[in-house]
Design a protein around this motif. Structure first.
Motif, PDB file in Angstrom:
ATOM      1  N   GLU A   1       0.832  -1.200   0.000  1.00 13.33           N
ATOM      2  CA  GLU A   1       0.000   0.000   0.000  1.00 13.33           C
ATOM      3  C   GLU A   1       0.873   1.260   0.000  1.00 13.33           C
ATOM      4  O   GLU A   1       0.578   2.236  -0.702  1.00 13.33           O
ATOM      5  N   GLN A   2       1.954   1.208   0.738  1.00 12.68           N
ATOM      6  CA  GLN A   2       2.899   2.338   0.749  1.00 12.68           C
ATOM      7  C   GLN A   2       3.478   2.571  -0.658  1.00 12.68           C
ATOM      8  O   GLN A   2       3.556   3.703  -1.145  1.00 12.68           O
ATOM      9  N   ILE A   3       3.829   1.486  -1.328  1.00 11.94           N
ATOM     10  CA  ILE A   3       4.402   1.600  -2.681  1.00 11.94           C
ATOM     11  C   ILE A   3       3.340   2.101  -3.661  1.00 11.94           C
ATOM     12  O   ILE A   3       3.616   2.931  -4.526  1.00 11.94           O
ATOM     13  N   ARG A   4       2.130   1.642  -3.509  1.00 11.07           N
ATOM     14  CA  ARG A   4       1.048   2.117  -4.379  1.00 11.07           C
ATOM     15  C   ARG A   4       0.888   3.633  -4.244  1.00 11.07           C
ATOM     16  O   ARG A   4       0.817   4.355  -5.235  1.00 11.07           O
ATOM     17  N   ARG A   5       0.897   4.083  -2.988  1.00  9.03           N
ATOM     18  CA  ARG A   5       0.708   5.526  -2.779  1.00  9.03           C
ATOM     19  C   ARG A   5       1.886   6.326  -3.325  1.00  9.03           C
ATOM     20  O   ARG A   5       1.726   7.309  -4.023  1.00  9.03           O
ATOM     21  N   GLN A   6       3.065   5.830  -2.995  1.00  9.76           N
ATOM     22  CA  GLN A   6       4.274   6.556  -3.407  1.00  9.76           C
ATOM     23  C   GLN A   6       4.392   6.647  -4.931  1.00  9.76           C
ATOM     24  O   GLN A   6       4.943   7.594  -5.463  1.00  9.76           O
ATOM     25  N   SER A   7       3.862   5.651  -5.634  1.00  8.28           N
ATOM     26  CA  SER A   7       4.047   5.608  -7.091  1.00  8.28           C
ATOM     27  C   SER A   7       2.899   6.273  -7.851  1.00  8.28           C
ATOM     28  O   SER A   7       2.838   6.157  -9.073  1.00  8.28           O
ATOM     29  N   GLN A   8       2.008   6.948  -7.135  1.00 10.40           N
ATOM     30  CA  GLN A   8       0.962   7.664  -7.872  1.00 10.40           C
ATOM     31  C   GLN A   8       1.570   8.857  -8.599  1.00 10.40           C
ATOM     32  O   GLN A   8       2.590   9.419  -8.175  1.00 10.40           O
ATOM     33  N   PHE A   9       0.927   9.226  -9.686  1.00 14.35           N
ATOM     34  CA  PHE A   9       1.476  10.235 -10.598  1.00 14.35           C
ATOM     35  C   PHE A   9       1.965  11.485  -9.863  1.00 14.35           C
ATOM     36  O   PHE A   9       3.106  11.925 -10.055  1.00 14.35           O
ATOM     37  N   ASP A  10       1.116  12.058  -9.018  1.00 13.47           N
ATOM     38  CA  ASP A  10       1.472  13.336  -8.382  1.00 13.47           C
ATOM     39  C   ASP A  10       2.706  13.198  -7.488  1.00 13.47           C
ATOM     40  O   ASP A  10       3.517  14.120  -7.401  1.00 13.47           O
ATOM     41  N   ASN A  11       2.828  12.055  -6.840  1.00 13.28           N
ATOM     42  CA  ASN A  11       4.000  11.851  -5.983  1.00 13.28           C
ATOM     43  C   ASN A  11       5.266  11.665  -6.800  1.00 13.28           C
ATOM     44  O   ASN A  11       6.308  12.243  -6.486  1.00 13.28           O
ATOM     45  N   MET A  12       5.166  10.874  -7.859  1.00 13.77           N
ATOM     46  CA  MET A  12       6.361  10.672  -8.704  1.00 13.77           C
ATOM     47  C   MET A  12       6.760  11.979  -9.387  1.00 13.77           C
ATOM     48  O   MET A  12       7.930  12.255  -9.579  1.00 13.77           O
ATOM     49  N   LYS A  13       5.776  12.754  -9.748  1.00 13.83           N
ATOM     50  CA  LYS A  13       6.085  14.027 -10.421  1.00 13.83           C
ATOM     51  C   LYS A  13       6.888  14.968  -9.517  1.00 13.83           C
ATOM     52  O   LYS A  13       7.720  15.735  -9.976  1.00 13.83           O
ATOM     53  N   LYS A  14       6.622  14.859  -8.211  1.00 19.70           N
ATOM     54  CA  LYS A  14       7.338  15.712  -7.241  1.00 19.70           C
ATOM     55  C   LYS A  14       8.711  15.156  -6.868  1.00 19.70           C
ATOM     56  O   LYS A  14       9.530  15.857  -6.286  1.00 19.70           O
ATOM     57  N   ASP A  15       8.927  13.886  -7.176  1.00 23.28           N
ATOM     58  CA  ASP A  15      10.148  13.212  -6.718  1.00 23.28           C
ATOM     59  C   ASP A  15      11.277  13.425  -7.740  1.00 23.28           C
ATOM     60  O   ASP A  15      11.257  12.860  -8.835  1.00 23.28           O
ATOM     61  N   ASP A  16      12.262  14.235  -7.348  1.00 21.22           N
ATOM     62  CA  ASP A  16      13.346  14.560  -8.285  1.00 21.22           C
ATOM     63  C   ASP A  16      14.177  13.338  -8.680  1.00 21.22           C
ATOM     64  O   ASP A  16      14.929  13.388  -9.647  1.00 21.22           O
ATOM     65  N   MET A  17      14.078  12.270  -7.930  1.00 22.31           N
ATOM     66  CA  MET A  17      14.798  11.056  -8.305  1.00 22.31           C
ATOM     67  C   MET A  17      13.975  10.193  -9.274  1.00 22.31           C
ATOM     68  O   MET A  17      14.417   9.141  -9.709  1.00 22.31           O
ATOM     69  N   ALA A  18      12.751  10.635  -9.579  1.00 19.37           N
ATOM     70  CA  ALA A  18      11.903   9.862 -10.505  1.00 19.37           C
ATOM     71  C   ALA A  18      11.429  10.668 -11.694  1.00 19.37           C
ATOM     72  O   ALA A  18      11.032  10.101 -12.699  1.00 19.37           O
ATOM     73  N   ASN A  19      11.475  11.996 -11.596  1.00 17.84           N
ATOM     74  CA  ASN A  19      10.810  12.814 -12.625  1.00 17.84           C
ATOM     75  C   ASN A  19      11.749  13.319 -13.722  1.00 17.84           C
ATOM     76  O   ASN A  19      11.359  14.143 -14.537  1.00 17.84           O
ATOM     77  N   TYR A  20      12.959  12.828 -13.719  1.00 14.96           N
ATOM     78  CA  TYR A  20      13.956  13.171 -14.759  1.00 14.96           C
ATOM     79  C   TYR A  20      14.361  14.645 -14.742  1.00 14.96           C
ATOM     80  O   TYR A  20      14.905  15.137 -15.733  1.00 14.96           O
ATOM     81  N   SER A  21      14.112  15.347 -13.636  1.00 17.81           N
ATOM     82  CA  SER A  21      14.479  16.772 -13.623  1.00 17.81           C
ATOM     83  C   SER A  21      15.990  16.969 -13.725  1.00 17.81           C
ATOM     84  O   SER A  21      16.451  18.042 -14.085  1.00 17.81           O
ATOM     85  N   SER A  22      16.765  15.915 -13.433  1.00 20.81           N
ATOM     86  CA  SER A  22      18.229  16.057 -13.527  1.00 20.81           C
ATOM     87  C   SER A  22      18.756  15.662 -14.912  1.00 20.81           C
ATOM     88  O   SER A  22      19.964  15.708 -15.146  1.00 20.81           O
ATOM     89  N   ALA A  23      17.865  15.291 -15.826  1.00 21.01           N
ATOM     90  CA  ALA A  23      18.331  14.874 -17.167  1.00 21.01           C
ATOM     91  C   ALA A  23      18.510  16.114 -18.038  1.00 21.01           C
ATOM     92  O   ALA A  23      17.520  16.735 -18.445  1.00 21.01           O
ATOM     93  N   ILE A  24      19.755  16.436 -18.341  1.00 19.01           N
ATOM     94  CA  ILE A  24      19.997  17.729 -19.014  1.00 19.01           C
ATOM     95  C   ILE A  24      19.532  17.739 -20.469  1.00 19.01           C
ATOM     96  O   ILE A  24      19.380  18.799 -21.052  1.00 19.01           O
ATOM     97  N   VAL A  25      19.291  16.567 -21.038  1.00 23.63           N
ATOM     98  CA  VAL A  25      18.852  16.558 -22.451  1.00 23.63           C
ATOM     99  C   VAL A  25      17.361  16.881 -22.593  1.00 23.63           C
ATOM    100  O   VAL A  25      16.853  17.019 -23.694  1.00 23.63           O
ATOM    101  N   MET A  26      16.659  16.989 -21.466  1.00 22.99           N
ATOM    102  CA  MET A  26      15.205  17.223 -21.532  1.00 22.99           C
ATOM    103  C   MET A  26      14.870  18.666 -21.185  1.00 22.99           C
ATOM    104  O   MET A  26      15.392  19.199 -20.208  1.00 22.99           O
TER     105      MET A  26
END
Ligand code: A3P
Length: 277
Positions: free
Chosen positions: A205-230
């Protein structure tokens, strides 16, 4: 293919898989990152929480055929993973998978997404990711997509090729993006039974919640914000995460043409997709 995915070909072809490796295979934009994120949490959230807070998802789950200039190659990243199992991502069509994955009888998680939403997502991705081919306007992109003129080839061949392989490779779990959106918890349960994992209900249940779109979008380790080609000013990586966004892009004429092509190409398969949930 673009050279980014073929430059390392000898190393890809001869990549040495290990029996406990898990290959996450998808056509681009089918939900690769979502499923990679879930698998990483299922395996390592208890034992290696440092990974989730300090390593971007593309390092935790290396992209096998990736060979960007001035970056470690996907094969190098995979070979330097210190986890067991290793989670490895690929977009290769089934016939190009390095043979050691089959010889070692590795588990494969394949994720497919309906062709229309997949096309829309791919179009926006190619606009914002500088290493992808220029998409042109939406109409010409869609024509190329129907013809399979894409990096990684035809969506139709990709999803059906892997579907057929499932018949002869029992360790292949075929998932649908639409099922994930409809009921992520149910799909996590299915993943756990396929992988033989005994995660508790609370962990899942914790993983389900954590992996919802809004949470992943906020997570800099998941949202590719560190990918300089994007360039997120053009379009973010975590864009909408919906089923049915194609309706905001396809004209009536494009939809009719697409349905005719779709029917011709998918007539002989038992694989079915939903374009809304
Ligand atoms: P959209 O462009 O339609 O928003 P991939 O990881 O294979 O590149 O796929 C990216 C697509 O998956 C994007 O689709 C992205 O928003 C969507 N996605 C990623 N994580 C998601 C999540 N937790 N829930 C729903 N969609 C997600």
């Amino acid at each position: 293919m673009t050279h980014i995915f073929t430059d390392d070909w000898e190393n890809i072809k001869h990549f040495q898989a290990r029996p406990d490796d898990i290959l996450i295979a998808t056509y681009p934009k089918a939900g690769t990152t979502w499923v990679s994120y879930i698998l990483d949490l299922l395996y390592f959230s208890q034992t290696r929480p440092d990974r989730q807070t300090s390593m971007p998802i593309y390092e935790r789950v290396p992209f096998l055929e990736n060979k960007k200039p001035n970056h470690p190659s996907g094969t190098d990243l995979a070979n330097s993973l210190d986890t067991s199992p290793r989670l490895i991502k690929t977009h290769l069509p089934v016939q190009l998978i390095p043979k050691s994955f089959w010889e070692q009888k590795c588990r494969v998680v394949y994720v497919a997404r309906n062709a229309k939403d997949n096309a829309v997502s791919y179009f926006h991705f190619n606009r914002m990711d500088s290493v992808q081919p220029e998409p042109g306007d939406w109409n010409s992109f869609l024509q190329n997509y129907m013809e399979g003129q894409m990096a990684f080839g035809s969506w139709f061949d990709h999803v059906t090729g892997w579907w057929e392989r499932k018949q002869s490779h029992p360790k292949l779990h075929y998932m649908l993006f639409e099922d994930m959106v409809e009921d992520t918890g149910r799909e996590i349960d299915k993943l756990c039974s396929f992988l033989g994992l005994t995660s508790t209900a609370a962990e899942k249940e914790q993983i389900r919640r954590q992996s919802q779109f809004d949470n992943m979008k906020k997570d800099d380790m998941a949202n590719y914000s560190s990918a300089i080609v994007m360039d997120f000013k053009i379009s973010p990586f975590m864009r909408k995460g919906k089923v049915g966004d194609w309706k905001n892009h396809f004209t009536v004429a494009q939809n009719e043409q697409f349905d005719v092509e779709y029917h011709k190409k998918m007539n002989n398969t038992t694989l079915h997709f939903r374009t809304e949930v």
